[in-house]
Design an enzyme around this catalytic site. Structure first.
Site, PDB file in Angstrom:
ATOM      1  N   ASP A  47     -11.458   0.652   6.782  1.00  0.00           N
ATOM      2  CA  ASP A  47     -10.109  -0.084   7.167  1.00  0.00           C
ATOM      3  C   ASP A  47      -8.747   1.034   6.880  1.00  0.00           C
ATOM      4  O   ASP A  47      -8.873   1.757   6.089  1.00  0.00           O
ATOM      5  CB  ASP A  47      -9.910  -1.165   6.410  1.00  0.00           C
ATOM      6  CG  ASP A  47      -9.830  -0.948   4.711  1.00  0.00           C
ATOM      7  OD1 ASP A  47      -9.993   0.063   4.628  1.00  0.00           O
ATOM      8  OD2 ASP A  47      -9.352  -1.920   4.104  1.00  0.00           O
TER       9      ASP A  47
ATOM     10  N   ASP B 199      -8.677  -3.363  -5.761  1.00  0.00           N
ATOM     11  CA  ASP B 199      -7.229  -3.160  -4.944  1.00  0.00           C
ATOM     12  C   ASP B 199      -6.121  -3.960  -5.513  1.00  0.00           C
ATOM     13  O   ASP B 199      -6.292  -5.034  -5.532  1.00  0.00           O
ATOM     14  CB  ASP B 199      -7.534  -3.479  -3.398  1.00  0.00           C
ATOM     15  CG  ASP B 199      -6.563  -2.252  -2.657  1.00  0.00           C
ATOM     16  OD1 ASP B 199      -5.377  -2.380  -3.075  1.00  0.00           O
ATOM     17  OD2 ASP B 199      -7.009  -1.688  -1.662  1.00  0.00           O
TER      18      ASP B 199
ATOM     19  N   CYS C 168       0.675  -1.137   0.056  1.00  0.00           N
ATOM     20  CA  CYS C 168      -0.026   0.133   0.005  1.00  0.00           C
ATOM     21  C   CYS C 168       0.602   1.251  -0.187  1.00  0.00           C
ATOM     22  O   CYS C 168       0.433   2.253  -0.263  1.00  0.00           O
ATOM     23  CB  CYS C 168      -1.167  -0.253   1.408  1.00  0.00           C
ATOM     24  SG  CYS C 168      -2.198  -1.172   0.938  1.00  0.00           S
TER      25      CYS C 168
END
Length: 353
Positions: free
Chosen positions: A231, A72, A22
């Site tokens: 999240d 994602d 990420c």
């Protein structure tokens, strides 16, 4: 001279990328700029779009059914392809859990260099499929391209009752904040590249990144009265907390001493082992965050640290939070009440001891 191809053992996935996990995502400030003023088709059934930077979009299908859609993918932060596949799938599925739903259908998104052995590509996909099976989600296809950097993730569809959908806005003064995984993922994965992480701390990190947020999401639904949920991933605790606070028109007060921290992460933060994403996150939120002078800089840095497959940040009344913590007693990841929501003040986030 004939070019020698690398042996299978020579491939280190985490060394084939410029940025990992990420932390490789666009910074929150950059993202908001490129999304600004894009044309779109109005849809009265669109319950959640990207206007509040939520975790996924939600479309109402009927009075008792809505679909959650998310996408994602990212570059590897570990060298083992099976583990990378697990982490990437866990992270993608998390967006559906953060919206209060259950993932049901997914498509794989795969980018791999031509030099990568097919056996490694298979292991990568197997890791993702195993996590999808654990979540009760069917991977029904996908798309692949040749790329210089390996990348993997999922496009996931989930279901939720419209009345049970969770959003990253709606937190109310008097709520407390529960965090369901420990911080420090970006710092540890960065440090792993230069062999500064012990085997025990690495295993603990991998356990966290491959733990589905399913238990936490279902526990939150059972606990009831959840006013906001998100999240914690690439924008760090501060970035996602800022989205919750600003969207809810409140101030979030975080207690540095209560934050669950992955083993070894704080020591490495003190050594300056921060990923580039942490600095982007800091630049984006620093004018919105107050740090009490008694709070160590390392704790501030941990709140900026981009999390890959991080936990849920849940805002709910204190009595419901106690129920939530009881329901999380069997969770394999650390969890705690880390703060509270107060009336809007001078800052969106306060970091206090």
């Amino acid at each position: 001279m004939e070019k020698k191809m690398p042996k299978k053992t020579d491939f280190r996935l985490s060394h084939m990328t410029v940025a990992s996990g990420c932390a490789a995502k666009l910074g929150p400030g950059t993202l908001s700029t490129v999304l600004k003023d894009l044309p779109n088709v109005p849809n009265p059934d669109l319950m959640v779009g990207y206007d509040t930077s939520d975790d996924a979009c939600v479309l109402r299908i009927s009075d008792d059914l809505a679909i959650i859609q998310t996408c994602d993918f990212f570059t590897p932060m570990v060298d083992d392809p099976y583990t990378f596949g697990q982490i990437a799938a866990t992270n993608a599925l998390s967006d559906v859990y953060a919206m209060g739903g259950e993932p049901k259908l997914a498509l794989s998104l795969l980018c791999v260099p031509n030099c990568l052995p097919l056996s490694m590509v298979h292991e990568l996909l197997r890791g993702g499929h195993d996590k999808a099976v654990e979540a009760g989600c069917t991977i029904a296809g996908g798309h692949s391209i040749s790329d210089e950097e390996p990348k993997y993730g999922l496009s996931v569809t989930g279901f939720v009752h419209p009345d049970k959908m969770l959003r990253n806005v709606g937190a109310r003064p008097g709520d407390v904040l529960v965090l369901t995984k420990a911080l420090g993922v970006g710092i540890l994965t960065t440090s792993m590249k230069v062999d500064l992480v012990s085997e025990e701390d690495r295993d603990n990190l991998l356990k966290s990144m491959t733990t589905l947020n399913a238990l936490a999401a279902r526990a939150a639904q059972k606990a009831g009265n959840v006013h906001a949920c998100t999240d914690v991933t690439g924008f760090g605790l501060f970035g996602h907390g800022y989205e919750m606070a600003s969207g809810s028109d409140v101030t979030i007060r975080l207690h540095a001493d209560r934050l669950p921290i992955l083993n070894g992460a704080e020591e490495l933060a003190k050594l300056g082992m921060l990923p580039a994403g942490a600095y982007r996150n800091r630049d984006h939120v620093e004018s919105h965050v107050y740090r009490d002078p008694a709070v160590a800089l390392s704790r501030y840095d941990l709140c900026c640290d981009p999390q890959t497959s991080g936990g849920l940040l849940i805002a709910l009344p204190p009595e419901n939070a106690e129920t939530l913590l009881r329901l999380l007693e069997d969770s394999p990841t650390p969890h705690a009440i880390v703060g509270e929501v107060v009336e809007k003040g001078a800052y969106d986030i306060e970091l206090v001891p």
